[in-house]
Design a protein around this motif. Structure first.
Motif, PDB file in Angstrom:
ATOM      1  N   ILE A 162      10.100  -1.344  -8.751  1.00 32.29           N
ATOM      2  CA  ILE A 162      11.331  -1.539  -7.665  1.00 32.29           C
ATOM      3  C   ILE A 162      12.450  -0.734  -8.289  1.00 32.29           C
ATOM      4  O   ILE A 162      12.855  -0.652  -9.562  1.00 32.29           O
ATOM      5  CB  ILE A 162      11.622  -3.177  -7.738  1.00 32.29           C
ATOM      6  CG1 ILE A 162      10.567  -4.045  -7.262  1.00 32.29           C
ATOM      7  CG2 ILE A 162      12.756  -3.231  -6.989  1.00 32.29           C
ATOM      8  CD1 ILE A 162      10.744  -5.416  -7.390  1.00 32.29           C
ATOM      9  N   VAL A 163      12.843   0.098  -7.416  1.00 28.10           N
ATOM     10  CA  VAL A 163      13.811   1.455  -7.755  1.00 28.10           C
ATOM     11  C   VAL A 163      15.376   1.039  -7.127  1.00 28.10           C
ATOM     12  O   VAL A 163      16.149   1.599  -7.742  1.00 28.10           O
ATOM     13  CB  VAL A 163      13.286   2.579  -7.477  1.00 28.10           C
ATOM     14  CG1 VAL A 163      12.133   2.908  -8.480  1.00 28.10           C
ATOM     15  CG2 VAL A 163      13.013   2.924  -6.107  1.00 28.10           C
ATOM     16  N   LYS A 164      15.378   0.403  -5.828  1.00 30.44           N
ATOM     17  CA  LYS A 164      16.769   0.249  -5.037  1.00 30.44           C
ATOM     18  C   LYS A 164      16.499  -0.820  -4.126  1.00 30.44           C
ATOM     19  O   LYS A 164      15.676  -1.339  -3.539  1.00 30.44           O
ATOM     20  CB  LYS A 164      16.896   1.625  -4.596  1.00 30.44           C
ATOM     21  CG  LYS A 164      18.141   1.525  -3.867  1.00 30.44           C
ATOM     22  CD  LYS A 164      18.307   3.139  -3.173  1.00 30.44           C
ATOM     23  CE  LYS A 164      19.828   3.119  -2.783  1.00 30.44           C
ATOM     24  NZ  LYS A 164      19.879   4.562  -2.100  1.00 30.44           N
ATOM     25  N   TYR A 165      17.790  -1.511  -4.015  1.00 30.56           N
ATOM     26  CA  TYR A 165      17.930  -2.522  -3.032  1.00 30.56           C
ATOM     27  C   TYR A 165      19.248  -2.091  -1.977  1.00 30.56           C
ATOM     28  O   TYR A 165      20.026  -1.363  -2.539  1.00 30.56           O
ATOM     29  CB  TYR A 165      18.587  -3.687  -3.452  1.00 30.56           C
ATOM     30  CG  TYR A 165      17.455  -4.533  -4.343  1.00 30.56           C
ATOM     31  CD1 TYR A 165      16.438  -5.384  -3.688  1.00 30.56           C
ATOM     32  CD2 TYR A 165      17.398  -4.343  -5.707  1.00 30.56           C
ATOM     33  CE1 TYR A 165      15.323  -6.018  -4.512  1.00 30.56           C
ATOM     34  CE2 TYR A 165      16.371  -5.136  -6.504  1.00 30.56           C
ATOM     35  CZ  TYR A 165      15.614  -5.955  -5.934  1.00 30.56           C
ATOM     36  OH  TYR A 165      14.663  -6.524  -6.721  1.00 30.56           O
TER      37      TYR A 165
ATOM     38  N   LYS B  41       0.956  -1.096  -0.020  1.00 27.52           N
ATOM     39  CA  LYS B  41       0.057   0.125  -0.022  1.00 27.52           C
ATOM     40  C   LYS B  41       0.825   1.216   0.144  1.00 27.52           C
ATOM     41  O   LYS B  41       2.074   1.399   0.697  1.00 27.52           O
ATOM     42  CB  LYS B  41      -0.752   0.030   1.175  1.00 27.52           C
ATOM     43  CG  LYS B  41      -1.972  -1.183   1.247  1.00 27.52           C
ATOM     44  CD  LYS B  41      -2.755  -0.806   2.431  1.00 27.52           C
ATOM     45  CE  LYS B  41      -3.888  -1.917   2.504  1.00 27.52           C
ATOM     46  NZ  LYS B  41      -4.675  -2.029   3.816  1.00 27.52           N
ATOM     47  N   ILE B  42       0.507   2.381  -0.676  1.00 23.09           N
ATOM     48  CA  ILE B  42       0.960   3.674  -0.617  1.00 23.09           C
ATOM     49  C   ILE B  42      -0.153   4.524  -0.347  1.00 23.09           C
ATOM     50  O   ILE B  42      -1.188   4.593  -1.120  1.00 23.09           O
ATOM     51  CB  ILE B  42       1.947   3.929  -2.334  1.00 23.09           C
ATOM     52  CG1 ILE B  42       3.065   3.079  -1.829  1.00 23.09           C
ATOM     53  CG2 ILE B  42       2.064   5.546  -1.909  1.00 23.09           C
ATOM     54  CD1 ILE B  42       3.964   3.577  -3.413  1.00 23.09           C
TER      55      ILE B  42
ATOM     56  N   ILE C 285      10.381   0.692  -3.216  1.00 30.99           N
ATOM     57  CA  ILE C 285       9.383   0.772  -4.428  1.00 30.99           C
ATOM     58  C   ILE C 285       8.943   2.205  -4.512  1.00 30.99           C
ATOM     59  O   ILE C 285       8.872   2.802  -3.812  1.00 30.99           O
ATOM     60  CB  ILE C 285       8.297  -0.290  -4.368  1.00 30.99           C
ATOM     61  CG1 ILE C 285       7.531   0.023  -3.039  1.00 30.99           C
ATOM     62  CG2 ILE C 285       8.648  -1.708  -4.090  1.00 30.99           C
ATOM     63  CD1 ILE C 285       6.082   0.562  -3.578  1.00 30.99           C
ATOM     64  N   GLU C 286       8.448   2.527  -5.998  1.00 31.35           N
ATOM     65  CA  GLU C 286       7.973   3.709  -6.055  1.00 31.35           C
ATOM     66  C   GLU C 286       6.714   3.785  -6.899  1.00 31.35           C
ATOM     67  O   GLU C 286       6.504   2.922  -7.852  1.00 31.35           O
ATOM     68  CB  GLU C 286       9.158   4.447  -6.967  1.00 31.35           C
ATOM     69  CG  GLU C 286       8.888   5.823  -7.463  1.00 31.35           C
ATOM     70  CD  GLU C 286       9.793   6.636  -8.069  1.00 31.35           C
ATOM     71  OE1 GLU C 286      10.587   7.564  -7.778  1.00 31.35           O
ATOM     72  OE2 GLU C 286      10.116   6.067  -9.568  1.00 31.35           O
ATOM     73  N   GLY C 287       5.934   4.445  -6.489  1.00 32.13           N
ATOM     74  CA  GLY C 287       4.588   4.573  -7.361  1.00 32.13           C
ATOM     75  C   GLY C 287       4.518   5.071  -8.602  1.00 32.13           C
ATOM     76  O   GLY C 287       5.442   5.930  -9.022  1.00 32.13           O
ATOM     77  N   ILE C 288       3.778   4.558  -9.667  1.00 29.28           N
ATOM     78  CA  ILE C 288       3.754   4.984 -10.855  1.00 29.28           C
ATOM     79  C   ILE C 288       2.402   5.670 -11.124  1.00 29.28           C
ATOM     80  O   ILE C 288       1.452   5.414 -10.715  1.00 29.28           O
ATOM     81  CB  ILE C 288       3.972   3.696 -11.992  1.00 29.28           C
ATOM     82  CG1 ILE C 288       5.322   3.223 -11.728  1.00 29.28           C
ATOM     83  CG2 ILE C 288       3.731   4.100 -13.418  1.00 29.28           C
ATOM     84  CD1 ILE C 288       5.450   1.842 -12.569  1.00 29.28           C
TER      85      ILE C 288
ATOM     86  N   GLY D  68       5.216   8.802  -4.716  1.00 26.29           N
ATOM     87  CA  GLY D  68       5.773   8.289  -3.274  1.00 26.29           C
ATOM     88  C   GLY D  68       6.709   7.149  -3.564  1.00 26.29           C
ATOM     89  O   GLY D  68       6.815   6.240  -4.465  1.00 26.29           O
ATOM     90  N   ARG D  69       7.409   6.910  -2.380  1.00 23.45           N
ATOM     91  CA  ARG D  69       8.163   5.826  -2.252  1.00 23.45           C
ATOM     92  C   ARG D  69       8.149   5.103  -0.886  1.00 23.45           C
ATOM     93  O   ARG D  69       7.732   5.790  -0.124  1.00 23.45           O
ATOM     94  CB  ARG D  69       9.746   6.126  -2.340  1.00 23.45           C
ATOM     95  CG  ARG D  69      10.186   6.712  -3.983  1.00 23.45           C
ATOM     96  CD  ARG D  69      11.605   6.889  -3.726  1.00 23.45           C
ATOM     97  NE  ARG D  69      12.068   7.058  -5.195  1.00 23.45           N
ATOM     98  CZ  ARG D  69      13.265   6.862  -5.530  1.00 23.45           C
ATOM     99  NH1 ARG D  69      14.207   6.697  -4.705  1.00 23.45           N
ATOM    100  NH2 ARG D  69      13.478   7.192  -6.750  1.00 23.45           N
ATOM    101  N   LYS D  70       8.289   3.738  -1.023  1.00 23.42           N
ATOM    102  CA  LYS D  70       7.966   2.817   0.505  1.00 23.42           C
ATOM    103  C   LYS D  70       9.073   1.859   0.484  1.00 23.42           C
ATOM    104  O   LYS D  70       9.491   1.229  -0.553  1.00 23.42           O
ATOM    105  CB  LYS D  70       6.788   2.065   0.180  1.00 23.42           C
ATOM    106  CG  LYS D  70       6.478   1.547   1.469  1.00 23.42           C
ATOM    107  CD  LYS D  70       4.965   0.879   1.444  1.00 23.42           C
ATOM    108  CE  LYS D  70       4.726   0.062   2.632  1.00 23.42           C
ATOM    109  NZ  LYS D  70       3.882   0.943   3.596  1.00 23.42           N
TER     110      LYS D  70
END
Length: 75
Positions: free
Chosen positions: A37-40, A24-25, A53-56, A61-63
């Motif tokens: 998915i943008v980064k580990y 959820k965002i 993760i980043e919303g599209i 926002g990011r979570k």
């Protein structure tokens, strides 16, 4: 959001969108097409790892979601 533990591989331990459940965002549950998915972080050793993760589109926002990397079982 939850991610099941992943087994240590000796390399970066990544996840797929199918590994993430109930994400959820801003209180809205997202489908796989609603985020990327943008980064580990810390995903090369056993212990806690984090995926960002980043919303599209309309989901901004990011979570950060943590998951565990566990030792490989000896068989």
């Amino acid at each position: 959001a939850t991610i099941k533990s992943k087994e240590y591989t000796g390399k970066q331990v990544t996840i797929s969108k199918k590994d993430i459940s109930s994400i959820k965002i801003n209180g809205v549950e997202l489908k796989e097409s609603d985020y990327r998915i943008v980064k580990y972080i810390n995903n090369t050793k056993t212990g806690k790892a984090t995926v960002i993760i980043e919303g599209i589109g309309k989901f901004g926002g990011r979570k950060a979601i943590t998951y565990n990397i566990v030792r490989r079982a000896i068989k």
